[in-house]
Scaffold this motif. Structure first.
Motif, PDB file in Angstrom:
ATOM      1  N   THR A 122       0.839  -1.207   0.000  1.00 47.27           N
ATOM      2  CA  THR A 122       0.000   0.000   0.000  1.00 47.27           C
ATOM      3  C   THR A 122       0.869   1.250   0.000  1.00 47.27           C
ATOM      4  O   THR A 122       1.025   1.907   1.038  1.00 47.27           O
TER       5      THR A 122
ATOM      6  N   GLU B 230      -2.293  -0.922 -14.526  1.00 49.09           N
ATOM      7  CA  GLU B 230      -3.144  -1.445 -13.457  1.00 49.09           C
ATOM      8  C   GLU B 230      -3.606  -0.357 -12.495  1.00 49.09           C
ATOM      9  O   GLU B 230      -4.664  -0.468 -11.886  1.00 49.09           O
TER      10      GLU B 230
ATOM     11  N   PRO C 286      -8.054   2.225 -10.740  1.00 46.16           N
ATOM     12  CA  PRO C 286      -8.260   2.613  -9.332  1.00 46.16           C
ATOM     13  C   PRO C 286      -8.088   4.103  -9.077  1.00 46.16           C
ATOM     14  O   PRO C 286      -8.864   4.697  -8.319  1.00 46.16           O
TER      15      PRO C 286
ATOM     16  N   ARG D 212     -11.136   5.890 -10.284  1.00 45.78           N
ATOM     17  CA  ARG D 212     -12.290   5.664  -9.406  1.00 45.78           C
ATOM     18  C   ARG D 212     -12.174   6.488  -8.128  1.00 45.78           C
ATOM     19  O   ARG D 212     -13.177   6.975  -7.604  1.00 45.78           O
ATOM     20  N   ILE D 213     -10.954   6.646  -7.630  1.00 46.79           N
ATOM     21  CA  ILE D 213     -10.755   7.488  -6.442  1.00 46.79           C
ATOM     22  C   ILE D 213     -11.125   8.934  -6.766  1.00 46.79           C
ATOM     23  O   ILE D 213     -11.818   9.606  -5.989  1.00 46.79           O
TER      24      ILE D 213
END
Length: 299
Positions: free
Chosen positions: A9, A76, A80, A83-84
């Motif tokens: 992360t 990849e 994401p 979408r954030i």
């Protein structure tokens, strides 16, 4: 061996520095876009590479070019990160009473009936984004949709259903085929292949039964997953289709399809409904959409 969650992360600042650098192929231009110094962006990218243990860029003079693993990582991350950003915009929009509505719609009803009307809603409520998803089958709880437009009797457990229009079924045929052999009686229809929609296997038998024919001479023809494909097949002269009148009103007016049998359209007993889970009825974007849509069908 268990992987350290910290390694999986990375910080958002390092990901944004990587994404901007990959897009611009320059730490300097990335820094300008992110309102940072060039050295800050370079440090963020270097820290990310050290965390992952792989090089993400090749340094070529003043340019930086993605390595093979860098290209994979950027590909990849693109979804994401978008979408954030989208979720953040939606959260900000709630401050102004707006937001996002994910609406599932039967494909042909969506294209033929809803889409021509939808620009009016966007003009009235630009603060609400309506994302339309074509669905022939829907479970609101499993799909993640906020609401749906479906066809049925209006009785579904766990949802609130708002009636839009009744479903009237009409047999349609291409005008060229109709001119070749005029249809005057129900029996005349038996000369033609009767095209079907997969989800309505008994539609033709029910229609003939209403009109007094209960024999077994029906020439059931090809089946189609969506009604729009059946309508195109009828226009091409493949046979007769039994379709909701609301989906072919433009074609009937234009004469590209004609009523195959001189009779009033038959009420099927079903209707088109806007449905929403009981716990989503008060969701602000849905409430605005519901009020507008019901006003559009009941002026």
């Amino acid at each position: 061996m268990e992987m350290n969650p910290r390694r999986l992360t990375p910080s958002m600042s390092s990901l944004l520095a990587f994404e901007a650098s990959a897009r611009t192929e320059s730490f300097t231009r990335a820094a300008q876009q992110l309102s940072l110094t060039q050295s800050a962006v370079s440090r963020q990218v270097q820290a990310l590479e050290e965390l992952l243990g792989v090089p993400l860029f090749q340094r070529i003079g003043r340019r930086v070019v993605l390595t093979d693993v860098g290209r994979m990582y950027r590909r990849e991350l693109a979804g994401p990160l978008e979408r954030i950003r989208s979720a953040t915009l939606q959260a900000i929009a709630f401050q102004a009473g707006g937001g996002t509505l994910h609406l599932a719609v039967l494909p042909t009803f969506g294209s033929k009936w809803l889409m021509p009307r939808l620009p009016e809603f966007h003009a009235r409520h630009p603060e609400v984004l309506v994302h339309v998803h074509a669905r022939t089958y829907l479970d609101l709880e499993e799909s993640g949709m906020d609401a749906a437009i479906v066809v049925g009797d209006g009785k579904w457990p766990g949802v609130r259903a708002h009636h839009l229009v009744d479903e009237e079924m009409v047999p349609v045929i291409g005008p060229r085929v109709a001119r070749q052999e005029p249809i005057r009686t129900v029996d005349d229809l038996l000369r033609y292949p009767l095209l079907q929609v997969v989800t309505r296997p008994t539609a033709w038998r029910d229609w003939f039964s209403k009109h007094g024919y209960t024999g077994d001479a029906l020439k059931l023809g090809p089946q189609f997953d969506v009604t729009s494909h059946l309508i195109q097949a009828v226009s091409a002269g493949m046979g007769i289709g039994l379709v909701p009148k609301v989906l072919v009103e433009d074609e009937l007016r234009a004469g590209t399809l004609v009523n195959a049998f001189a009779a009033q359209a038959d009420l099927s007993g079903n209707g088109y409904y806007l449905v929403v889970s009981n716990n989503r009825e008060a969701y602000a974007p849905f409430a605005l959409f519901r009020a507008w849509l019901l006003g559009a069908v009941r002026p």
